[in-house]
Write an enzyme that holds these catalytic residues in place. Structure first.
Site, PDB file in Angstrom:
ATOM      1  N   SER A 257       0.824  -1.168   0.081  1.00 15.19           N
ATOM      2  CA  SER A 257       0.020  -0.027   0.059  1.00 15.19           C
ATOM      3  C   SER A 257       1.025   0.947   0.025  1.00 15.19           C
ATOM      4  O   SER A 257       2.096   1.124   0.073  1.00 15.19           O
ATOM      5  CB  SER A 257      -1.018   0.115   1.294  1.00 15.19           C
ATOM      6  OG  SER A 257      -0.040   0.320   2.297  1.00 15.19           O
ATOM      7  N   LYS A 258       0.293   2.676   0.151  1.00 12.94           N
ATOM      8  CA  LYS A 258       0.883   3.742  -0.099  1.00 12.94           C
ATOM      9  C   LYS A 258       2.000   3.828   1.118  1.00 12.94           C
ATOM     10  O   LYS A 258       3.281   4.396   1.011  1.00 12.94           O
ATOM     11  CB  LYS A 258      -0.090   4.809   0.650  1.00 12.94           C
ATOM     12  CG  LYS A 258      -0.701   5.558  -0.816  1.00 12.94           C
ATOM     13  CD  LYS A 258      -0.123   6.606  -1.647  1.00 12.94           C
ATOM     14  CE  LYS A 258       0.583   7.309  -2.662  1.00 12.94           C
ATOM     15  NZ  LYS A 258       1.077   6.620  -3.535  1.00 12.94           N
ATOM     16  N   ARG A 259       1.779   3.058   2.144  1.00  9.44           N
ATOM     17  CA  ARG A 259       2.712   3.255   3.405  1.00  9.44           C
ATOM     18  C   ARG A 259       3.883   2.438   2.848  1.00  9.44           C
ATOM     19  O   ARG A 259       5.154   3.018   3.456  1.00  9.44           O
ATOM     20  CB  ARG A 259       2.209   2.224   4.448  1.00  9.44           C
ATOM     21  CG  ARG A 259       1.276   2.970   5.469  1.00  9.44           C
ATOM     22  CD  ARG A 259       0.841   1.971   6.613  1.00  9.44           C
ATOM     23  NE  ARG A 259       0.381   0.558   5.956  1.00  9.44           N
ATOM     24  CZ  ARG A 259       0.780  -0.468   6.260  1.00  9.44           C
ATOM     25  NH1 ARG A 259       1.727  -0.734   6.739  1.00  9.44           N
ATOM     26  NH2 ARG A 259       0.367  -1.537   5.697  1.00  9.44           N
ATOM     27  N   GLY A 261       5.589   3.460   0.139  1.00  8.39           N
ATOM     28  CA  GLY A 261       6.127   4.212  -0.814  1.00  8.39           C
ATOM     29  C   GLY A 261       5.204   4.325  -1.853  1.00  8.39           C
ATOM     30  O   GLY A 261       4.088   4.143  -1.965  1.00  8.39           O
TER      31      GLY A 261
END
Ligand code: GLU
Length: 484
Positions: A257-259, A261
């Site tokens: 996920s976005k976490r 990167g």
């Protein structure tokens, strides 16, 4: 003839998972001489955007995943099974035909429950520890009851009547035997109150009408598959082969996920990853050859890809490996080709490259061995064209020393009197100066490097000085002496 499709929902950019699905479908079509279709699944009226469609087209094009049939970037359609955009298919009445057929045969029904009522039922189920599925309240409404609801202004959705018992099973080409108890399935919505089809409904209708032979998609869809299989059966249609690709996890073992990167293909492109790297890297997310080959030459993936090599256990997205791979591809380019690739990044950074004294391709190629990302190139070659930005730590360590002044002065003199200002001559002069002064070579090289580039690390020293030119090098040596 095999027919496969990539069917993105245009609710954002093309993400790593979607790109991997697109790639595997593309490779499957190439390997077996099949047809690769792009279908736009824009039935989420609230979240689908034209911008997203554009962005998906761009990313597919950049990755070189050209499709044989489907919606095209110029708004046209390619192939005999169109339209390839679900909103256009809805407008053409494609889905209505089948929902009416199912209503007529009693395999689907109209449901008038309001969102508030459904919410209430969900809460009740939760309290009673029952699975929160639609209980079929509207399964057997009388005509009179329906009229009443309509008089209240309620608009019905159309639900599929799921069999109450038995099992739904399939032999997945990757996950092998998968089985669901029908009592755990639910009467899913086929047509929303807006008249728009849902994903599960439109997907089956289209896969059938487009004569898709193999459905290859992420395993986040495994729970949709039994619903879809029941729909195929209700319509008396042949079920395509099913292959669910493994989940992609971040390095910490949680879903990517976005976490972790960057997640979209466009972001990777902007950061300076090459399309070849992305294709190669994505191919290895859940697939491998028997001998675990890592780097694939052009055209090799198309030859070697095989669903048999797909694993069902999750794949880990490893940014370190991705960077290594990008470096490998960067190293493989000629210096002219590397310059072509680096130019957009150099332009974007606004470097005054016209001030360079050596050909830009030579300057860029100086550190070719070390680049991992194209986007890091401007920062690393900047000192050739602009005032040196001295790294304070480097100044402290290599210039603020008892001998630095003497060394910079001496080297400056040696360079000034050189007849030919070329790498070999510069090196010889530097070494001769060190020897004559009783310095170790390194003790001279380090302050000289910091003086001309501002950094303790960088390209091969004497070629770098040659490319800087005599005048500029002397200027920098003199300036560095003032920092001591
Ligand atoms: N539109 C679906 C998605 O983007 C496609 C799933 C499928 O391939 O069936 O997830």
């Amino acid at each position: 003839m095999n027919r496969v499709r990539f069917a993105p929902s245009p609710t954002g950019h093309l993400h790593i998972g979607g790109a991997r699905t697109a790639l595997f479908n593309y490779l499957f079509a190439k390997k077996y001489g099949g047809t690769f279709i792009l279908r736009i699944e824009d039935t989420d009226e609230l979240r689908s955007t034209g911008e997203s469609v554009k962005s998906i087209f761009e990313s597919m094009k950049w990755l070189g995943l050209n499709w044989d049939e489907g919606a095209m970037p110029d708004g046209s359609e390619k192939g005999p099974f169109g339209p390839y955009v679900q909103s256009a298919r809805e407008a053409a009445g494609v889905y209505k035909k089948y929902s009416e057929e199912l209503l007529k045969s009693g395999k689907a029904y109209e449901c008038y429950c309001t969102p508030a009522e459904l919410d209430e039922m969900r809460k009740k189920a939760q309290l009673e520890k029952r699975p929160p599925k639609y209980e079929g309240l509207c399964r057997n409404l009388t005509a009179a009851r329906k009229k009443e609801f309509e008089a209240q202004g309620r608009k019905p959705v159309i639900r599929f009547r799921m069999p109450d018992d038995g099992v739904t099973a399939w032999n997945d080409l990757i996950h092998k035997d998968v089985k669901f108890e029908n009592k755990l399935l639910y009467d899913f919505i086929m047509i929303k109150a807006s008249g728009y089809p849902t994903y599960n409904f439109a997907c089956v209708i289209d896969d059938h009408l487009m004569e898709i032979t193999h459905v290859i998609r992420g395993d986040d869809h495994i729970s949709n598959t039994p619903l879809q299989i029941n729909l195929y059966t209700a319509l008396g249609w042949k079920i395509p082969e099913l292959a669910h690709l493994s989940m992609i996890l971040g390095p910490d073992g949680t879903r990517l996920s976005k976490r972790h990167g960057a997640t979209s293909v466009g972001e990777y492109r902007n950061q300076g990853y090459l399309p070849q790297t992305m294709r190669n890297y994505l191919a290895l997310l859940g697939w491998s050859t028997v001998d675990s080959q890592q780097i694939f030459k052009e055209g090799e993936l198309e030859e070697k890809f095989d669903l048999k090599g797909c694993q069902k256990s999750p794949a880990i997205f490893d940014p370190v490996k991705l960077n290594w791979m990008n470096g490998e591809y960067i190293r493989g380019y000629s210096k002219e080709a590397l310059l072509e690739l680096a130019l957009p990044y150099i332009k974007e950074a606004g470097l005054p490259v016209e001030k360079g004294r050596a050909p830009l391709a030579d300057i860029v190629a100086l550190e070719q061995e070390k680049y991992k990302l194209l986007s890091e190139i401007p920062g690393l070659i900047k000192f050739f064209f602009t005032e040196v930005e001295y790294d304070p730590k480097a100044v402290e360590k290599t210039l603020k020393t008892p001998d630095a002044g003497k060394i910079l002065e001496g080297v400056k003199g040696a360079y000034a009197s050189l007849n030919v200002f070329k790498e070999a001559e510069i090196e010889a002069a530097t070494r001769a100066f060190a020897k004559a002064g009783g310095f170790k070579a390194g003790a001279v090289f380090h302050p000289v490097r910091v003086a001309v580039s501002g950094r303790t690390e960088g390209p091969t020293l004497f070629r770098m000085i040659e490319y800087l030119g005599r005048e500029e090098s002397l200027k920098r040596l003199a300036h560095a002496a003032t920092l001591i």
